[in-house]
Structures are given as C-alpha cells and as structure tokens.
Enzyme design. Structure first.
Site: not given
Length: 189
Positions: A101, A104, A129
């Site tokens: 995203k 983020l 990950e």
C-alpha cells in the site's frame, strides 16, 4: 491482462476466485486490498550462526502473536514474516501480484522483499516479508490493510498449476506466516 473491479467481483461471484473472508468494500479499481493477520514469525538470531538456504533450520524462526488488541512493533531494520488475514485461492488461468500500500510505503514499511508473485492454482494465506526501512518503529495492527492483490489473466490455463504434483509446490495450503522451505529444492549447480 489486469482484471478490473467488475472482473474481480465476477470471478468471486461465480466461485472461481476465492478470497475468504471477502469484504466487497476492499475491491479497488484493479485490485483487492488484503489485511494483516495476527501471527508473525520472528528470527531467532541466537540459534544459528548464519542462515543457510541449503539446510533445514527448523528453529530459525518463532511464531509470535501480540496480546489481544495490541499491535506488533516492527523496529527499524527488522525483518519478520507475516501473512494475509484472507485465504486466497486462484483458478488455473489467473495469477496474482501482491503490491504494498502506497500509504504504508511512505512510512517505510515494505510488504515483500522478493516474493510478490502468486502462481495460478495457489490456495492459502499469502506470506508477507515485512521490513521496516524507516528510522522509527512501525506498529502493525492485526486486521489493518497491508497490501493489494492484483489479478492477471493468463493467455491460457496453466498446464501444471501450483499445487499439482508436477509443479513441486512447497507452500500450497499454507496457513499463517510460513517459513522458508528453500532446502527442499536447493541446487548448488
């Protein structure tokens, strides 16, 4: 061809594409948002002197679950495995691409290091990950939007989809953040 929102909904409604639990509000113009599950795999940096992908190292990671209602704190430079809340099941003629995203990423959170591709025929939680490249800790809340799954139509159905005996699939049906199984098909040549 990248599927649009209407194509994604159509694939789900006829049962070819599985996203469970499914929330229609998570469908974006050309992807489906996925959320973070509440389990994490942290590396036990005192158990081994190094990571060797040729070896089975069962105690390399430990499963951690934050207390109810609490976040997992990912510190700067730290790497952990997480997974999607959703179980995703792809038909033999659709492949997936997990993307982070943007909001983020702007905070320094990387959702995947290298493994953002999901083969046709895959079914299970998608292992994430997670890395913090910021200089401050990042709180990861179970249930938060963590990425977006893009779906791509293949030119024809895969002859040997993920999960078939010919494909040599190591992660079919995985539940929660799944550690590496690189040792199963490691080749030094």
């Amino acid at each position: 061809m990248l599927l649009s929102d209407r194509d994604i909904r159509a694939e789900i409604s006829v049962g070819r594409l599985g996203i469970d639990p499914f929330d229609d509000s998570m469908v974006q113009p050309s992807s489906v948002d996925v959320r973070l599950d509440g389990l994490f795999r942290v590396f036990n940096n005192t158990r081994y002197t190094h990571i060797d992908p040729a070896l089975r190292q069962d105690e390399l990671t430990s499963l951690v679950e934050p207390a109810e209602g609490e976040p997992f704190v990912l510190h700067p430079g730290e790497f952990v495995l997480g997974s999607t809340l959703e179980v995703c099941s792809l038909p033999n003629d659709l492949a997936g691409r997990l993307e982070g995203k943007s909001s983020l990423g702007r905070l320094g959170l990387l959702t995947h290091s290298t493994a953002g591709f999901i083969d046709p025929g895959f079914s299970g939680h998608i292992t994430l990950e997670l890395s913090n490249v910021a200089n401050l800790p990042i709180t990861l809340w179970p249930g938060m939007k963590i990425g977006q799954l893009c779906l791509l139509k293949l030119s024809s159905a895969a002859e040997f989809p993920y999960g078939s005996s010919e494909a040599g699939s190591k992660y079919q049906g995985q539940r929660g953040p799944t550690p590496s199984k690189a040792y199963l098909n490691f080749n030094r040549s």
